[in-house]
Design a protein around this motif. Structure first.
Motif, PDB file in Angstrom:
ATOM      1  N   ALA A  89      31.526 -44.892  -0.276  1.00 33.27           N
ATOM      2  CA  ALA A  89      31.851 -45.300  -2.017  1.00 33.27           C
ATOM      3  C   ALA A  89      33.112 -46.186  -2.248  1.00 33.27           C
ATOM      4  O   ALA A  89      33.035 -47.006  -3.052  1.00 33.27           O
ATOM      5  CB  ALA A  89      31.898 -43.917  -2.606  1.00 33.27           C
ATOM      6  N   GLU A  90      33.930 -45.906  -1.340  1.00 32.40           N
ATOM      7  CA  GLU A  90      35.276 -46.750  -1.564  1.00 32.40           C
ATOM      8  C   GLU A  90      34.941 -48.387  -1.133  1.00 32.40           C
ATOM      9  O   GLU A  90      35.816 -49.190  -1.757  1.00 32.40           O
ATOM     10  CB  GLU A  90      36.524 -46.143  -0.674  1.00 32.40           C
ATOM     11  CG  GLU A  90      37.109 -44.902  -0.888  1.00 32.40           C
ATOM     12  CD  GLU A  90      37.659 -44.133   0.168  1.00 32.40           C
ATOM     13  OE1 GLU A  90      37.854 -44.849   1.289  1.00 32.40           O
ATOM     14  OE2 GLU A  90      38.345 -43.231  -0.191  1.00 32.40           O
ATOM     15  N   ALA A  91      33.969 -48.549  -0.573  1.00 30.13           N
ATOM     16  CA  ALA A  91      33.793 -49.901   0.073  1.00 30.13           C
ATOM     17  C   ALA A  91      32.899 -50.589  -1.024  1.00 30.13           C
ATOM     18  O   ALA A  91      33.005 -51.724  -1.064  1.00 30.13           O
ATOM     19  CB  ALA A  91      32.885 -49.776   1.154  1.00 30.13           C
ATOM     20  N   SER A 135      33.046 -37.814   5.064  1.00 25.88           N
ATOM     21  CA  SER A 135      34.099 -38.702   5.199  1.00 25.88           C
ATOM     22  C   SER A 135      33.602 -40.376   5.381  1.00 25.88           C
ATOM     23  O   SER A 135      33.993 -41.038   4.376  1.00 25.88           O
ATOM     24  CB  SER A 135      34.888 -38.511   6.579  1.00 25.88           C
ATOM     25  OG  SER A 135      35.725 -39.424   6.827  1.00 25.88           O
ATOM     26  N   LEU A 136      32.195 -40.327   5.831  1.00 30.73           N
ATOM     27  CA  LEU A 136      31.470 -41.565   5.762  1.00 30.73           C
ATOM     28  C   LEU A 136      31.019 -41.769   4.277  1.00 30.73           C
ATOM     29  O   LEU A 136      30.955 -43.020   4.136  1.00 30.73           O
ATOM     30  CB  LEU A 136      30.477 -41.566   6.744  1.00 30.73           C
ATOM     31  CG  LEU A 136      30.899 -41.359   8.567  1.00 30.73           C
ATOM     32  CD1 LEU A 136      29.736 -41.355   9.186  1.00 30.73           C
ATOM     33  CD2 LEU A 136      31.687 -43.064   8.776  1.00 30.73           C
ATOM     34  N   ALA A 173      30.440 -41.233  -5.094  1.00 30.25           N
ATOM     35  CA  ALA A 173      29.423 -41.742  -3.938  1.00 30.25           C
ATOM     36  C   ALA A 173      27.915 -41.456  -4.648  1.00 30.25           C
ATOM     37  O   ALA A 173      27.640 -40.648  -5.706  1.00 30.25           O
ATOM     38  CB  ALA A 173      29.478 -40.970  -2.854  1.00 30.25           C
ATOM     39  N   THR A 174      26.849 -42.255  -4.292  1.00 26.56           N
ATOM     40  CA  THR A 174      25.571 -41.691  -4.683  1.00 26.56           C
ATOM     41  C   THR A 174      24.835 -40.996  -3.803  1.00 26.56           C
ATOM     42  O   THR A 174      25.145 -41.058  -2.453  1.00 26.56           O
ATOM     43  CB  THR A 174      24.934 -43.097  -4.866  1.00 26.56           C
ATOM     44  OG1 THR A 174      24.815 -43.919  -3.700  1.00 26.56           O
ATOM     45  CG2 THR A 174      25.535 -44.126  -6.001  1.00 26.56           C
TER      46      THR A 174
END
Length: 143
Positions: free
Chosen positions: A52-54, A46-47, A61-62
């Motif tokens: 990634a969304e930020a 979730s984090l 995500a990386t």
């Protein structure tokens, strides 16, 4: 003795509007606290998704984002001195029972997902109270 659900971990670490309230509740309880590998996995995913969304870009995500989220969750568990609950066959069976009784799959009002079912099962198997966020568990016999 309190089992900490991933929703609480994420609320605190992602600094959600109620994150401070969630942390205050844990501090008032005083522990001991318990978490499972599934809670750590769910909170880390979730984090990572939030990181990634930020970025504001429509990209996955990386590995670095994942590593950062993992470190945050692991440190949170260390800071709480959270003990590990084992996911035994009995816990697995209790999770399946929870899905059958309270799951999204059967359209129960609790709408427990897989992670929720395992949090429920750990709380039941180890006779722990459950720290959670939201209304899902209020629709179960743990409320």
């Amino acid at each position: 003795m309190l089992f900490v659900d991933a929703s609480v971990v994420v609320a605190i670490l992602a600094q959600e509007p109620d994150g401070t309230e969630q942390m205050d509740r844990l501090e008032q309880d005083g522990g001991p606290f318990f978490m499972s590998a599934i809670v750590r996995m769910e909170a880390t995913l979730s984090l990572t998704r939030r990181l990634a969304e930020a970025t504001g870009k429509d990209k996955p995500a990386t590995p670095e984002m994942f590593e950062k989220a993992r470190r945050l969750v692991d440190q949170f568990a260390v800071d709480l001195a959270a003990r590990e609950t084992m996911i035994s066959g009995d816990v697995g069976n209790k999770a399946l029972d929870a899905a059958q009784r309270y799951g999204k799959i059967v359209n129960h009002p609790a709408k427990l997902n897989m992670g929720d079912c395992f949090a429920y099962a750990c709380a039941k198997a180890y006779r722990l109270r459950l720290a959670y966020k939201g209304d899902d568990f209020t629709e179960t016999d743990l409320a």
